[in-house]
Scaffold this motif. Structure first.
Motif, short mmCIF file in Angstrom:
data_model
loop_
_atom_site.label_atom_id
_atom_site.label_comp_id
_atom_site.label_asym_id
_atom_site.label_seq_id
_atom_site.Cartn_x
_atom_site.Cartn_y
_atom_site.Cartn_z
N LEU A 282 37.35 36.34 29.07
CA LEU A 282 38.76 36.73 29.14
C LEU A 282 39.19 34.62 30.12
CD1 LEU A 282 38.53 40.00 31.24
CD2 LEU A 282 39.03 39.56 29.40
N TYR B 167 43.02 33.60 32.67
CA TYR B 167 43.65 33.55 33.66
C TYR B 167 44.21 32.36 34.34
CZ TYR B 167 43.66 35.68 38.25
OH TYR B 167 44.48 36.38 39.51
N THR B 168 45.55 32.78 33.97
CA THR B 168 46.39 31.72 34.44
C THR B 168 47.22 32.43 36.00
OG1 THR B 168 47.15 29.67 34.02
CG2 THR B 168 47.56 31.91 32.47
N THR B 169 48.09 31.01 36.32
CA THR B 169 49.30 31.66 36.52
C THR B 169 50.09 30.13 36.37
OG1 THR B 169 50.17 31.98 38.07
CG2 THR B 169 48.25 30.25 38.53
N LEU C 239 47.60 30.92 28.63
CA LEU C 239 45.98 31.58 27.95
C LEU C 239 46.02 30.90 25.98
CD1 LEU C 239 47.36 35.22 29.38
CD2 LEU C 239 46.08 33.49 30.26
N SER D 250 51.38 35.50 36.29
CA SER D 250 49.89 35.31 36.15
C SER D 250 49.52 35.98 34.95
CB SER D 250 49.23 35.03 37.07
OG SER D 250 48.82 37.38 36.93
N ILE E 215 46.47 37.51 31.96
CA ILE E 215 45.05 37.39 31.61
C ILE E 215 45.16 37.62 29.83
CG2 ILE E 215 43.15 39.52 31.11
CD1 ILE E 215 44.67 39.97 33.67
N ALA F 13 44.33 27.50 31.55
CA ALA F 13 43.29 29.18 31.92
C ALA F 13 42.27 28.87 32.22
CB ALA F 13 43.47 29.61 31.64
N TYR G 192 44.43 44.81 39.22
CA TYR G 192 45.72 43.42 38.45
C TYR G 192 46.53 43.73 39.70
CZ TYR G 192 47.58 39.51 35.26
OH TYR G 192 48.22 38.86 35.18
N SER H 199 44.72 33.99 41.07
CA SER H 199 45.28 32.79 41.34
C SER H 199 46.63 32.34 42.25
CB SER H 199 46.60 33.12 40.17
OG SER H 199 47.61 33.83 40.32
N THR I 113 42.34 29.44 39.76
CA THR I 113 43.84 29.10 38.75
C THR I 113 44.83 28.67 39.39
OG1 THR I 113 45.19 29.56 36.94
CG2 THR I 113 44.81 31.20 37.74
N ILE J 45 42.70 39.68 40.45
CA ILE J 45 41.48 40.46 39.78
C ILE J 45 40.25 40.42 40.45
CG2 ILE J 45 40.68 40.36 37.66
CD1 ILE J 45 42.24 38.42 36.05
#
Lengths: 339, 339
Positions: free
Chosen positions: A53, A55-57, A84, A148, A150, B43, B55, B95, B129, B150
């Motif tokens: 996966l 994952y970011t924000t 992403l 954020s 996924i 990411a 989540y 995040s 992140t 998460i």
């Protein structure tokens, strides 16, 4: 079209009680709920994610909140989808955190939520969890949004700065500067129109095509804050290699050139949210361009430069008149609140 | 201890260029990086997640940003961990989105980042992140934080409002009101001290023990904004059942009772961030209390009420003097910016 008349955000909308419930139920869920949001759980349950996966924000504080080509809502969806995508991942799920200033017209909020819904649908992502806070008038500027996200990694091996080597080519998916200059122009009061709109879009369709390159796809970055210049200097600095770019190869719309001259802003330092920089094995860069040929989001895609073993950590630009100049890292002071 | 002297956040710290890079590298990464953050990818790549995921997201706008028992940083970590825990999930990854006001002392930011790092370590989660934005002075109030998270679901079947039935018991993990009243008191100027500190903590250790109940664990909620009153009215409304609670069973610290009388705030409406409400099969509630016996975070855990088939969607409180009153849904106007 909007249905809230003169109603405005009040502090009670953020208190977690009846007013919060009504705001979420009546103004947000009708547009965003695709199943996960309806019961408003503390956390969304995601049962169908397989594999690696991403994952970011990202928080969005753009001013003004509405600009040609988009608004803070669509920008928030695109920004997170694009982070992403630059992880080589297909965007799947988003979270949405709203910070609202007391006094924000509910009609404006409705427009933004509709815009989030439209952008999410187009990008094939689902907003599955959210949060709404309200601060007193003067403690924020209208609305700030955090998204954020996924995604599921489809690029294997995963794109990574460490995989860049001398000889790799730098592909840019299209003209740069449009978003940043459109926002800057919409702040200023000009008497004539440059016809400039933000390039804001989800760039996963571009990345998805490049994934077919396999290991020849080395690295991806979307040139947001600090623009293409920041992306190039960062890649040089982090890879330890030199970057050589060709000024004449960098696509710029004529409206961007005109606006950047009037505003005194280097278009290479202006933010984008619908373009991607891809680092590709030099022997496969033509194949990459071929893969993008039928992609609307990559019109104007081109190779703008390459990594070189000498000039470590520097970005050298071959100018149109045949000279060379060093592209410095943007200091970041020029363009506040561009995303 | 802090090393930034008189330096303050400037707009350039949010521009995505050199100043942003330095802020992140010198003030944030030394405390938060556990491997994922170092290369600052767009990411984070998460390769070891198996099973169903939870989540969630939460923005934090608490005022003041420092209060007895915590600060906006530790609160942000706990708040997101607790939303995951209420999804029956072990918190794993966070995040971190920072919105900073121009002029924020860097020493204050350093304290908050240290506090995030300490809370994350204790809660066994990793910040993987992040994002940093800066807005001009007057466009935000010092600092706003968004954390998303998460987790991996360990409670099976997953806790869900829909599983609640008449006869189920309502377990509260300890005294309520401490966080909300500690924050409200730290806003006011009082000449005497209530010795009240926020209860902010990650409640996963409590939930982890309750997971052993299997299907008898029906639902979990942390009573944050709107306090216990909002959680109870929400459970009644969403389940369609009645809720009967016993006033004398609800644990309140004497300092909370005293402060709530002076401030004129119902402690049942005051936010918490270190307590959990669990709905448990009535025949297993004693077993649940036994499971919590050795848990520091559940001192004072008790059964405060039950779901009943009559009085649908209402919360009925048996008062200390033997009467009954209806607990209304908090309107949400009383306690702004409590989290």
């Amino acid at each position: 079209m909007n249905s809230w008349g003169d109603e405005r955000i009040q502090l009670g909308h953020g208190g977690g009680g009846r007013m919060t419930g009504r705001l979420i139920r009546d103004l947000i869920l009708p547009y965003l709920d695709r199943g996960h949001l309806r019961i408003l759980p503390d956390a969304a349950l995601l049962t169908d994610l397989q594999g690696h996966l991403a994952y970011t924000t990202d928080s969005f504080v753009v001013s003004p909140i509405f600009f040609p080509g988009g608004d803070i809502g669509s920008l928030a969806v695109h920004g997170t989808c694009n982070d992403l995508a630059c992880g080589g991942a297909r965007p799947r799920f988003l979270s949405l955190g709203l910070i609202l200033e007391e006094g924000l017209p509910l009609n404006d909020l409705q427009t933004i939520i509709q815009s989030i819904a439209a952008a999410a649908e187009k990008a094939e992502v689902e907003v599955v969890t959210g949060d709404t806070k309200v601060v007193p008038k003067g403690s924020a500027d209208k609305i700030f949004i955090n998204t954020s996200g996924i995604g599921v990694v489809e690029a294997l091996p995963a794109p990574s700065m460490e995989r860049i080597e001398p000889g790799d080519h730098i592909l840019l998916s299209g003209p740069v500067g449009n978003h940043g200059l459109a926002v800057m122009l919409s702040r200023a009061e000009f008497s004539f129109d440059f016809n400039l709109v933000s390039d804001s879009a989800s760039i996963w369709p571009v990345v998805q095509r490049l994934v077919a390159l396999g290991p020849a796809l080395k690295f991806l970055r979307d040139p947001t804050r600090g623009g293409l210049a920041a992306t190039l200097t960062e890649m040089a600095s982090a890879s330890g290699l030199g970057v050589r770019v060709h000024e004449s190869a960098i696509p710029l719309d004529t409206s961007v050139v005109a606006a950047s001259e009037i505003l005194g802003i280097d278009p290479l330092q202006a933010a984008n949210e619908g373009k991607v920089v891809a680092v590709i094995d030099g022997e496969k860069s033509q194949e990459a361009l071929n893969l993008l040929r039928d992609c609307d989001l990559a019109l104007g895609a081109t190779i703008i430069g390459e990594f070189i073993p000498d000039r470590p950590k520097m970005v050298v630009m071959r100018t149109r008149i045949g000279g060379e100049r060093i592209v410095p890292e943007p200091s970041g002071e020029l363009l506040p609140r561009i995303c």
